[in-house]
Design an enzyme around this catalytic site. Structure first.
Site, PDB file in Angstrom:
ATOM      1  N   LYS A 118      33.338   0.323  34.783  1.00 59.09           N
ATOM      2  CA  LYS A 118      33.208   1.247  35.909  1.00 59.09           C
ATOM      3  C   LYS A 118      32.142   0.718  36.863  1.00 59.09           C
ATOM      4  CE  LYS A 118      32.274   6.224  36.620  1.00 59.09           C
ATOM      5  NZ  LYS A 118      31.973   7.487  35.887  1.00 59.09           N
ATOM      6  N   SER A 198      34.807  11.215  36.853  1.00 62.47           N
ATOM      7  CA  SER A 198      34.675  10.150  37.835  1.00 62.47           C
ATOM      8  C   SER A 198      35.066   8.767  37.294  1.00 62.47           C
ATOM      9  CB  SER A 198      33.231  10.091  38.338  1.00 62.47           C
ATOM     10  OG  SER A 198      32.343   9.728  37.291  1.00 62.47           O
ATOM     11  N   SER A 222      33.378  13.341  32.760  1.00 63.42           N
ATOM     12  CA  SER A 222      33.854  12.181  33.529  1.00 63.42           C
ATOM     13  C   SER A 222      34.380  11.027  32.696  1.00 63.42           C
ATOM     14  CB  SER A 222      32.743  11.678  34.463  1.00 63.42           C
ATOM     15  OG  SER A 222      32.652  12.529  35.586  1.00 63.42           O
TER      16      SER A 222
END
Length: 524
Positions: A118, A198, A222
């Protein structure tokens, strides 16, 4: 020449034929149809142990595996926009792993395995942006601690994934999966549906088989919501099990990075590396998934959450029946204190975000604190192409400092009530874990409206710092729903073992079909 020099030269020679295609940030390889078969291996379903066994006997190389994933990224990612960039050194990393495999110097189960990160996890050789053009310049000076562990384990750092900008902590009505750097990530199952945030890019990339494993981060939901909404596995570890150093923060009191994969085995193997050098702990985490316990006699508390829709609730009914058929005892529960947790969590995060993001920005080129970041967003139109709001930033600027007695009392109450919500429920019903839906069916992505994501199931474990694990439960129409499992502090190995058994019983994973859209009434 020294042995180290010989190894480096051998790696360079081994990768030379593959580099003829070039990989300068995006792989210059043929944009084929993106097959998931490689030497008879189905990338959709293969596990890390199976890949390592093939590499050990010379039936597969890390270079072939890495190149196959790079080709899939080039062919498939234009549909979903999950991968921001690929590493220009990915094939060299793979070739070095091939040398270690040939010499019998394998560093462990992740050696040669392609991993996506990420893009809020620092990498010294690639930009780390948190999705914001404010950080799109030079890379950080050093890797995040967890990246150092992955490199030491021989993993191939394949690239960086898109995310909800600033981990979805910017606007009051954000659109999950959107960032100014990467645009909008789409759900691979139905392309006009949302991937949840996210860690949206990490989950969508795994669903599309663009890497073997990926790293996500979570403050509250997330990792586990994107995992559920994209039909993959996501583990939010116990707080502190994985280092936060070098990860763009929201709150040190809740933030953690964690592994995501298409199966629990790969998730556990990756966690064993991320969590450090404790050999006994690593062995326990891996064994937990590779030798799943029987469900017979396990007691699971089902927190139904009918507010997530009739389709999700019906799926929970079917899931409970399948677990009971495997010998588990499933009882319905409602963890207490949820309204108070919802009341206290957001104000606490505002104060902690101001403290922690200021400390992080001071280490990077660009805005040096939150006030400068707010001004940057006001003066850069690219930051407003989906939604303009930065209400959370503005509220954080005026929030009480973390030294304020009111804030400290609120955080202490949050910690106490969140832990009690899980501990008391487990004790009252003699449970091995609490289960709940990880997500509703994915909503339609809409920049003007923002998300439709009131999903309370992740909050107790997130605020308590306890582990949670999302595994595929099934589908509502064409859209995946995950089953979220929660347990007590540092019960990660036990939770992974239970999750592996649940995964085996439900057998709910299926590959995405990249449908452009489906009728709204087909996902209720």
């Amino acid at each position: 020449m020294k042995k180290r020099s010989i190894a480096a030269l051998t790696a360079a020679l081994a990768v030379a034929p593959l580099l003829a295609t070039g990989v300068p940030g995006q792989p210059a390889v043929a944009a084929d149809s993106g097959p998931t078969l490689l030497r008879g291996v189905d990338l959709d379903t293969v596990t890390i142990p199976e890949l390592q066994e093939r590499m050990k006997r010379g039936a597969l190389t890390s270079s072939e595996l890495t190149l196959s994933y790079l080709r899939r990224i080039r062919a498939v990612d234009p549909k979903i926009h999950a991968v921001l960039r690929t590493s220009p050194t990915a094939l060299r990393q793979a070739a070095a792993s091939d040398v270690r495999h040939r010499l019998g110097n394998v560093r462990g189960p992740l050696d040669g395995i392609p991993v996506l990160l990420k893009d809020n996890v620092n990498t010294r050789d690639m930009p780390t942006t948190a999705g914001s053009t404010a950080l799109a310049g030079s890379p950080p000076d050093t890797d995040a601690d967890l990246v150092g562990k992955l490199r030491a384990a021989g993993a191939v750092i394949l690239g960086k994934t898109n995310l909800s900008e600033w981990a979805n902590f910017r606007a009051a009505k954000p659109t999950s999966g959107w960032s100014a750097v990467g645009g909008q990530t789409n759900n691979p199952y139905v392309l006009d549906r949302n991937p949840c945030g996210s860690s949206s890019g990490s989950a969508a990339a795994l669903a599309a088989s663009l890497a073997q494993v990926a790293i996500g981060t979570e403050t509250d939901g997330s990792i586990v919501c994107p995992a559920g909404m994209n039909g993959v596995v996501g583990h939010k570890p116990s707080l502190g099990l994985v280092s936060r150093s070098g990860v763009v923060p929201i709150s040190a009191e809740q933030d953690t990075a964690g592994p995501m994969a298409r199966n629990v085995v790969d998730t556990a193997i990756t966690l064993s590396v991320l969590s450090g050098d404790d050999a006994a702990r690593a062995l326990g985490l891996t064994d937990a998934a590779t030798r799943p316990a029987s469900l017979r006699g396990k007691r699971i508390g089902l927190w139904r959450l009918p507010s997530l829709g009739t389709g999700t609730d019906a799926l929970m009914t079917r899931t409970a029946a399948r677990l009971r058929a495997a010998g588990a005892e499933v009882v319905e529960v409602t963890p207490p204190y949820q309204d108070r947790l919802a009341e206290l969590e957001f104000p606490a995060l505002l104060s902690e975000f101001h403290r922690d993001i200021d400390a992080y920005l001071a280490t990077r080129n660009g805005p040096r604190d939150l006030a400068q970041l707010v001004e940057f967003n006001r003066t850069h139109p690219a930051e407003r192409t989906c939604f303009a709001g930065q209400e959370l930033f503005e509220q954080a600027l005026v929030a009480p400092p973390t030294t304020d007695p009111g804030h400290r009392a609120a955080r202490a109450e949050l910690k106490d009530l969140s832990r009690r919500s899980i501990d008391e429920t487990i004790a009252a019903h003699d449970l091995d874990a609490i289960a709940s839906p990880a997500n509703p069916p994915a909503w339609t992505t809409d920049c003007a409206r923002g998300d439709n994501d009131v999903i309370p199931s992740s909050t107790p474990a997130a605020v308590a710092g306890y582990p949670s694990l999302s595994v595929p439960a099934g589908f509502v129409g064409e859209l995946p729903v995950g089953l979220l499992l929660m347990a007590g502090d540092r019960q990660d190995a036990e939770l992974l073992s239970l999750g592996a058994a649940v995964e085996q019983r439900l057998d709910a994973w299926r590959a995405p079909r990249y449908l452009p859209s489906v009728p709204s009434d087909a996902t209720r």
